[in-house]
Design a protein around this motif. Structure first.
Motif, mmCIF file in Angstrom:
data_model
loop_
_atom_site.group_PDB
_atom_site.id
_atom_site.type_symbol
_atom_site.label_atom_id
_atom_site.label_comp_id
_atom_site.label_asym_id
_atom_site.label_seq_id
_atom_site.Cartn_x
_atom_site.Cartn_y
_atom_site.Cartn_z
ATOM 1 N N VAL A 53 0.959 -1.171 -0.084
ATOM 2 C CA VAL A 53 -0.492 0.198 0.189
ATOM 3 C C VAL A 53 0.795 1.068 -0.255
ATOM 4 O O VAL A 53 1.628 1.220 1.553
ATOM 5 C CB VAL A 53 -0.844 -0.222 1.328
ATOM 6 C CG1 VAL A 53 -1.969 1.408 1.393
ATOM 7 C CG2 VAL A 53 -1.642 -1.353 1.349
ATOM 8 N N SER A 54 0.594 1.920 -0.868
ATOM 9 C CA SER A 54 1.832 2.604 -1.288
ATOM 10 C C SER A 54 1.019 4.359 -0.921
ATOM 11 O O SER A 54 -0.339 3.909 -1.222
ATOM 12 C CB SER A 54 2.263 3.805 -2.481
ATOM 13 O OG SER A 54 1.542 3.726 -3.502
ATOM 14 N N GLY A 55 1.552 5.382 -0.804
ATOM 15 C CA GLY A 55 0.579 6.343 -0.684
ATOM 16 C C GLY A 55 0.929 7.657 -2.076
ATOM 17 O O GLY A 55 0.695 6.866 -2.703
ATOM 18 N N THR A 56 0.515 8.516 -1.670
ATOM 19 C CA THR A 56 0.225 9.072 -2.595
ATOM 20 C C THR A 56 1.499 10.342 -3.093
ATOM 21 O O THR A 56 1.745 11.244 -3.510
ATOM 22 C CB THR A 56 -0.704 10.799 -2.303
ATOM 23 O OG1 THR A 56 -0.472 11.294 -1.800
ATOM 24 C CG2 THR A 56 -2.081 10.345 -3.062
ATOM 25 N N SER A 57 2.555 9.721 -2.809
ATOM 26 C CA SER A 57 4.367 10.070 -2.905
ATOM 27 C C SER A 57 4.689 9.724 -3.977
ATOM 28 O O SER A 57 5.733 9.515 -4.282
ATOM 29 C CB SER A 57 5.352 9.304 -1.631
ATOM 30 O OG SER A 57 5.162 8.035 -2.391
ATOM 31 N N GLY A 58 3.525 10.258 -5.128
ATOM 32 C CA GLY A 58 4.505 10.048 -6.597
ATOM 33 C C GLY A 58 4.596 8.854 -7.215
ATOM 34 O O GLY A 58 4.913 8.893 -8.325
ATOM 35 N N GLU A 59 4.124 7.872 -6.677
ATOM 36 C CA GLU A 59 4.675 6.325 -7.190
ATOM 37 C C GLU A 59 2.899 5.811 -7.831
ATOM 38 O O GLU A 59 2.868 4.231 -8.358
ATOM 39 C CB GLU A 59 4.212 5.415 -5.936
ATOM 40 C CG GLU A 59 6.144 6.190 -5.347
ATOM 41 C CD GLU A 59 5.707 4.411 -4.059
ATOM 42 O OE1 GLU A 59 5.470 3.554 -3.723
ATOM 43 O OE2 GLU A 59 6.865 4.684 -2.775
ATOM 44 N N GLY A 60 2.306 7.040 -7.818
ATOM 45 C CA GLY A 60 0.814 6.460 -8.814
ATOM 46 C C GLY A 60 -0.056 5.826 -8.203
ATOM 47 O O GLY A 60 0.275 6.845 -6.572
ATOM 48 N N PHE A 61 -1.269 4.868 -8.481
ATOM 49 C CA PHE A 61 -1.971 4.900 -7.422
ATOM 50 C C PHE A 61 -2.047 3.571 -6.048
ATOM 51 O O PHE A 61 -1.218 2.587 -6.752
ATOM 52 C CB PHE A 61 -3.191 4.394 -8.391
ATOM 53 C CG PHE A 61 -3.603 5.628 -9.590
ATOM 54 C CD1 PHE A 61 -4.441 6.568 -8.231
ATOM 55 C CD2 PHE A 61 -3.839 5.163 -10.268
ATOM 56 C CE1 PHE A 61 -5.185 6.979 -10.258
ATOM 57 C CE2 PHE A 61 -4.334 6.396 -11.393
ATOM 58 C CZ PHE A 61 -5.046 7.475 -11.016
ATOM 59 N N SER A 62 -2.359 3.938 -5.425
ATOM 60 C CA SER A 62 -2.514 2.695 -4.107
ATOM 61 C C SER A 62 -2.888 1.360 -4.365
ATOM 62 O O SER A 62 -4.132 1.818 -5.928
ATOM 63 C CB SER A 62 -2.896 3.348 -2.987
ATOM 64 O OG SER A 62 -3.793 3.766 -2.636
ATOM 65 N N TYR A 63 -3.103 0.637 -3.961
ATOM 66 C CA TYR A 63 -3.927 -0.393 -3.756
ATOM 67 C C TYR A 63 -5.285 0.076 -3.902
ATOM 68 O O TYR A 63 -6.002 -0.619 -4.868
ATOM 69 C CB TYR A 63 -2.904 -1.750 -2.910
ATOM 70 C CG TYR A 63 -3.815 -3.289 -3.259
ATOM 71 C CD1 TYR A 63 -3.746 -3.511 -4.257
ATOM 72 C CD2 TYR A 63 -5.358 -2.987 -2.234
ATOM 73 C CE1 TYR A 63 -5.006 -4.911 -4.666
ATOM 74 C CE2 TYR A 63 -6.194 -4.308 -2.437
ATOM 75 C CZ TYR A 63 -5.378 -5.225 -3.061
ATOM 76 O OH TYR A 63 -6.740 -6.254 -3.302
ATOM 77 N N ALA A 64 -5.834 0.214 -2.996
ATOM 78 C CA ALA A 64 -6.889 0.653 -2.249
ATOM 79 C C ALA A 64 -7.709 1.631 -3.449
ATOM 80 O O ALA A 64 -9.234 1.364 -3.827
ATOM 81 C CB ALA A 64 -7.508 1.734 -1.365
ATOM 82 N N ASP A 65 -6.542 2.326 -4.300
ATOM 83 C CA ASP A 65 -7.372 3.467 -5.151
ATOM 84 C C ASP A 65 -7.376 3.116 -6.418
ATOM 85 O O ASP A 65 -8.270 2.670 -7.431
ATOM 86 C CB ASP A 65 -6.177 4.503 -5.582
ATOM 87 C CG ASP A 65 -5.936 5.661 -4.812
ATOM 88 O OD1 ASP A 65 -6.801 5.836 -3.909
ATOM 89 O OD2 ASP A 65 -5.056 6.731 -4.894
ATOM 90 N N LYS A 66 -6.763 1.454 -6.797
ATOM 91 C CA LYS A 66 -6.742 0.528 -8.076
ATOM 92 C C LYS A 66 -8.093 0.264 -7.861
ATOM 93 O O LYS A 66 -8.432 -0.464 -8.836
ATOM 94 C CB LYS A 66 -5.768 0.752 -8.377
ATOM 95 C CG LYS A 66 -4.448 0.757 -8.882
ATOM 96 C CD LYS A 66 -3.252 0.163 -9.137
ATOM 97 C CE LYS A 66 -1.975 0.877 -9.388
ATOM 98 N NZ LYS A 66 -0.864 0.192 -8.599
#
Length: 107
Positions: free
Chosen positions: A69-82
């Motif tokens: 689970v990534s935040g909005t730190s420029g890595e793209g969408f988080s798992y929850a967002d996807k």
């Protein structure tokens, strides 16, 4: 005084014009219907294609190790967002499919 044959000829002429106009309108409607059917088939094909893409879509973390689970730190969408995006896309496709079926039932 108007001759009786004159009125019959005028009525017959008007009937022919009316009939010709109706035939022309029916011809245009048939052409429009054919175009709508072609467009409907194209849309159905696109919906099926999108459904197949969604069905085959694998979210990160659904296979193998735990999802990262990534935040909005420029890595793209988080798992929850996807996951949320996928659910919204599925709902949109279902709505489109229902509308297409509803229109088909109307014919």
């Amino acid at each position: 005084m108007i001759q009786p044959g004159f009125m019959d000829a005028a009525n017959e002429h008007n009937d022919h014009q009316l009939l010709a106009g109706l035939e022309k309108n029916v011809g245009r409607l048939v052409e429009q219907l054919s175009e709508c059917r072609k467009e409907n088939e194209l849309l159905k094909s696109e919906v099926l294609s999108l459904q197949n893409i969604l069905r085959s879509f694998k979210l990160p973390g659904t296979e193998g190790p735990e999802p990262k689970v990534s935040g909005t730190s420029g890595e793209g969408f988080s798992y929850a967002d996807k996951l949320q995006i996928k659910q919204k896309l599925v709902m949109i496709l279902q709505k489109i499919e229902r509308e297409l079926r509803g229109e088909k039932a109307g014919f």
